[in-house]
Write a protein that holds these residues in place. Structure first.
Motif, PDB file in Angstrom:
ATOM      1  N   PRO A 195       7.497  15.400  -0.926  1.00  0.00           N
ATOM      2  CA  PRO A 195       6.525  15.622   0.152  1.00  0.00           C
ATOM      3  C   PRO A 195       7.147  16.271   1.385  1.00  0.00           C
ATOM      4  O   PRO A 195       6.550  17.182   1.975  1.00  0.00           O
ATOM      5  N   ARG A 229       0.821  -1.205   0.000  1.00  0.00           N
ATOM      6  CA  ARG A 229       0.000   0.000   0.000  1.00  0.00           C
ATOM      7  C   ARG A 229       0.863   1.267   0.000  1.00  0.00           C
ATOM      8  O   ARG A 229       0.440   2.339  -0.427  1.00  0.00           O
ATOM      9  N   ALA A 251       2.955  14.992  13.398  1.00  0.00           N
ATOM     10  CA  ALA A 251       2.032  14.175  14.191  1.00  0.00           C
ATOM     11  C   ALA A 251       1.247  15.065  15.158  1.00  0.00           C
ATOM     12  O   ALA A 251       0.048  14.872  15.357  1.00  0.00           O
ATOM     13  N   LYS A 256      -8.093  10.002   6.670  1.00  0.00           N
ATOM     14  CA  LYS A 256      -7.867   9.068   7.776  1.00  0.00           C
ATOM     15  C   LYS A 256      -8.453   9.639   9.067  1.00  0.00           C
ATOM     16  O   LYS A 256      -9.113   8.923   9.829  1.00  0.00           O
ATOM     17  N   VAL A 278      10.738  10.780   7.923  1.00  0.00           N
ATOM     18  CA  VAL A 278      11.055  12.088   8.493  1.00  0.00           C
ATOM     19  C   VAL A 278      10.428  12.240   9.887  1.00  0.00           C
ATOM     20  O   VAL A 278      11.017  12.843  10.785  1.00  0.00           O
ATOM     21  N   GLU A 326       0.686   0.275  11.166  1.00  0.00           N
ATOM     22  CA  GLU A 326      -0.014  -0.013  12.418  1.00  0.00           C
ATOM     23  C   GLU A 326       1.050  -0.132  13.505  1.00  0.00           C
ATOM     24  O   GLU A 326       2.159  -0.603  13.248  1.00  0.00           O
ATOM     25  N   GLY A 374      -4.839  12.288   2.071  1.00  0.00           N
ATOM     26  CA  GLY A 374      -4.900  10.979   2.711  1.00  0.00           C
ATOM     27  C   GLY A 374      -4.962  11.093   4.221  1.00  0.00           C
ATOM     28  O   GLY A 374      -5.711  10.372   4.883  1.00  0.00           O
ATOM     29  N   VAL A 375      -4.173  12.016   4.761  1.00  0.00           N
ATOM     30  CA  VAL A 375      -4.136  12.177   6.218  1.00  0.00           C
ATOM     31  C   VAL A 375      -5.500  12.668   6.711  1.00  0.00           C
ATOM     32  O   VAL A 375      -6.021  12.186   7.717  1.00  0.00           O
ATOM     33  N   ALA A 388       4.089   8.168  15.704  1.00  0.00           N
ATOM     34  CA  ALA A 388       4.221   9.372  14.875  1.00  0.00           C
ATOM     35  C   ALA A 388       4.186   8.995  13.396  1.00  0.00           C
ATOM     36  O   ALA A 388       3.533   9.660  12.580  1.00  0.00           O
ATOM     37  N   LYS A 429       3.374   4.284  -0.687  1.00  0.00           N
ATOM     38  CA  LYS A 429       3.739   5.012  -1.909  1.00  0.00           C
ATOM     39  C   LYS A 429       5.128   5.637  -1.804  1.00  0.00           C
ATOM     40  O   LYS A 429       5.487   6.489  -2.614  1.00  0.00           O
ATOM     41  N   CYS A 455       6.460   7.871   0.156  1.00  0.00           N
ATOM     42  CA  CYS A 455       6.488   9.335   0.216  1.00  0.00           C
ATOM     43  C   CYS A 455       7.554   9.851   1.177  1.00  0.00           C
ATOM     44  O   CYS A 455       7.899  11.017   1.152  1.00  0.00           O
ATOM     45  N   ASP A 456       8.038   9.006   2.071  1.00  0.00           N
ATOM     46  CA  ASP A 456       9.139   9.371   2.982  1.00  0.00           C
ATOM     47  C   ASP A 456       8.681  10.147   4.216  1.00  0.00           C
ATOM     48  O   ASP A 456       9.492  10.480   5.065  1.00  0.00           O
ATOM     49  N   LEU A 457       7.381  10.451   4.322  1.00  0.00           N
ATOM     50  CA  LEU A 457       6.937  11.287   5.449  1.00  0.00           C
ATOM     51  C   LEU A 457       7.099  10.566   6.787  1.00  0.00           C
ATOM     52  O   LEU A 457       7.439  11.185   7.795  1.00  0.00           O
ATOM     53  N   ALA A 513       2.748   6.404  11.933  1.00  0.00           N
ATOM     54  CA  ALA A 513       1.410   6.001  11.510  1.00  0.00           C
ATOM     55  C   ALA A 513       0.488   7.203  11.410  1.00  0.00           C
ATOM     56  O   ALA A 513      -0.363   7.277  10.521  1.00  0.00           O
ATOM     57  N   THR A 514       0.663   8.176  12.311  1.00  0.00           N
ATOM     58  CA  THR A 514      -0.199   9.359  12.326  1.00  0.00           C
ATOM     59  C   THR A 514      -0.021  10.193  11.064  1.00  0.00           C
ATOM     60  O   THR A 514      -0.993  10.719  10.531  1.00  0.00           O
ATOM     61  N   VAL A 515       1.195  10.326  10.576  1.00  0.00           N
ATOM     62  CA  VAL A 515       1.414  11.181   9.403  1.00  0.00           C
ATOM     63  C   VAL A 515       1.267  10.430   8.081  1.00  0.00           C
ATOM     64  O   VAL A 515       1.232  11.057   7.027  1.00  0.00           O
ATOM     65  N   CYS A 516       1.169   9.112   8.105  1.00  0.00           N
ATOM     66  CA  CYS A 516       1.124   8.361   6.837  1.00  0.00           C
ATOM     67  C   CYS A 516      -0.185   8.638   6.094  1.00  0.00           C
ATOM     68  O   CYS A 516      -1.259   8.336   6.596  1.00  0.00           O
ATOM     69  N   PRO A 517      -0.119   9.219   4.879  1.00  0.00           N
ATOM     70  CA  PRO A 517      -1.334   9.558   4.155  1.00  0.00           C
ATOM     71  C   PRO A 517      -2.084   8.323   3.657  1.00  0.00           C
ATOM     72  O   PRO A 517      -3.250   8.408   3.300  1.00  0.00           O
ATOM     73  N   ASP A 518      -1.421   7.201   3.585  1.00  0.00           N
ATOM     74  CA  ASP A 518      -2.064   6.024   3.029  1.00  0.00           C
ATOM     75  C   ASP A 518      -2.404   4.976   4.077  1.00  0.00           C
ATOM     76  O   ASP A 518      -2.775   3.855   3.726  1.00  0.00           O
ATOM     77  N   ALA A 519      -2.305   5.354   5.335  1.00  0.00           N
ATOM     78  CA  ALA A 519      -2.691   4.473   6.449  1.00  0.00           C
ATOM     79  C   ALA A 519      -2.085   3.083   6.299  1.00  0.00           C
ATOM     80  O   ALA A 519      -2.767   2.076   6.393  1.00  0.00           O
ATOM     81  N   ARG A 545      -5.210   0.863  11.234  1.00  0.00           N
ATOM     82  CA  ARG A 545      -5.831   1.480  10.056  1.00  0.00           C
ATOM     83  C   ARG A 545      -7.330   1.598  10.331  1.00  0.00           C
ATOM     84  O   ARG A 545      -7.965   0.614  10.711  1.00  0.00           O
ATOM     85  N   TYR A 554      -2.250   1.678  17.315  1.00  0.00           N
ATOM     86  CA  TYR A 554      -2.651   2.491  16.170  1.00  0.00           C
ATOM     87  C   TYR A 554      -3.014   1.565  15.025  1.00  0.00           C
ATOM     88  O   TYR A 554      -2.167   0.841  14.521  1.00  0.00           O
ATOM     89  N   PRO A 589       1.837  10.368  -3.899  1.00  0.00           N
ATOM     90  CA  PRO A 589       2.523  10.041  -2.649  1.00  0.00           C
ATOM     91  C   PRO A 589       2.696  11.288  -1.777  1.00  0.00           C
ATOM     92  O   PRO A 589       3.073  12.352  -2.280  1.00  0.00           O
TER      93      PRO A 589
END
Ligand code: SF4
Ligand code: SF4
Lengths: 71, 253
Positions: free
Chosen positions: B230, A7, B190, B38, A16, A62, B34-35, A51, A9, A11-13, A53-59, B16, B14, B29
């Motif tokens: 990003p 899933r 976050a 969610k 970081v 976990e 997306g955030v 942190a 992508k 993005c590297d977020l 998991a919270t910022v991941c745009p594609d969820a 999904r 945490y 990406p």
């Protein structure tokens, strides 16, 4: 923590956002959709803060945490 | 303790969100959409209102929001989400009605609908994604584009003489008597994500309590349109966007 590499992508977020430098993007390997997906390069350092998991745009991420009470 | 011993269902902190469908989003990406999707999926489940939620999808990148969050949706014509939301909430007074709109949709073509829905104090929540650009159509200038910002239609940067000034429409909406809660947030860290979640929760609660219109602007990135990675986009946003669009509550009644 676990990452759904298919899933992701790349993005590297999450890389970081991680305060303990657990995560990296795969330098060569790609997933089925062609992204350099994130993986736990240094899983021992994970403090379960979520942190990433919270910022991941594609969820994709976990997080699991246990409290070590030193018993 | 081994990794296998930690990765067990009882230790999950945490997950999904269940209201997110299995579809892989079409967003680029690192896209802020997306955030925010969610956060909405988490909140609707936590507040136990998924069954009575009606989302109004915009035209723009988020046009397919209905493919990703498993609640009832109506797809509105460009900019008309607040008008459709007005009807949905008046005809279904027990429902939680929210719109999800970008800056081109909300602050350009839909300016009239946005202002009048807020001025009437419709019991809806407006989630406004402001990335200062028309993302879906290829990165053209939007009303919210910053001065000096390069876009497909302002290749030398936006100038006030030629293009006018960036529009902070949320500030206008805070002046209207119909709005009860107007805030500006972001999702680049976050901590910011958690604040945005609290803000959207408050907006949903206001709608259910029929307190009037709540507007949550989320200052966002469009890394493809901005031609950055990003992570660079998040830094650029914090450095440049927050100057014109400072974070925080503009109205909280
Ligand atoms: S849970 Fe926290 S420490 Fe662990 S990988 Fe994610 S961000 Fe890093
Ligand atoms: S934030 Fe999510 S999509 Fe981005 S690299 Fe990390 S796991 Fe992949």
């Amino acid at each position: 923590m676990t990452i759904d590499g298919q899933r992701c992508k790349g993005c590297d977020l999450c890389v970081v956002a991680c305060p303990t430098d657990v995560l990296l993007l795969q330098p060569k390997e790609v997933n089925d959709r062609g992204y350099h997906y994130a993986f736990a390069a240094n899983p021992e350092a994970c403090i379960g803060c979520a942190a990433c998991a919270t910022v991941c745009p594609d969820a994709c991420i976990e997080v699991y945490r246990v409290v070590d009470r030193g018993e | 303790m081994t990794r296998e011993e930690i990765i067990r269902p009882e230790n999950k902190v945490y997950a999904r969100p269940e209201l997110l469908t299995d579809n892989v989003t079409h967003y680029c990406p690192g896209c802020s959409h997306g955030v925010v999707h969610k956060i909405i999926a988490e909140l609707l489940a936590e507040m136990n209102v998924a069954d009575k939620t009606i989302g109004i999808a915009p035209v723009g990148c988020a046009v397919f929001a209905y493919n990703y969050i498993d609640v009832d949706w109506i797809e509105a014509a460009h900019g008309r989400a607040p008008a459709v939301a007005t009807a949905a909430s008046r005809l279904n007074p027990d429902s939680l009605v929210f719109t999800y709109q970008g800056d081109g949709d909300l602050s350009a073509i839909g300016t009239a609908e946005t202002i009048h829905a807020c001025n009437r104090g419709e019991n809806i929540a407006i989630i406004f994604i402001n990335n200062a650009i028309y993302g879906m159509t290829g990165g053209q200038m939007a009303p919210t584009t910053l001065l000096g910002m390069k876009t497909a239609t302002t290749p030398y940067g936006r100038t006030a003489e030629l293009n006018g000034y960036p529009l902070a429409i949320t500030n206008l909406l805070a002046q209207l008597d119909g709005t009860c809660y107007v805030t500006r947030q972001a999702v680049h860290t976050a901590a910011a994500v958690r604040k945005t979640k609290a803000a959207i929760k408050k907006a949903f609660q206001n709608s259910m309590a029929k307190k009037g219109t709540s507007v949550i602007e989320i200052v966002s990135t469009c890394n493809s349109g901005w031609k950055m990675t990003p992570a660079q986009s998040n830094d650029w946003m914090a450095e440049h966007m927050f100057e014109k669009y400072p974070l925080g509550d503009l109205k909280n009644e």
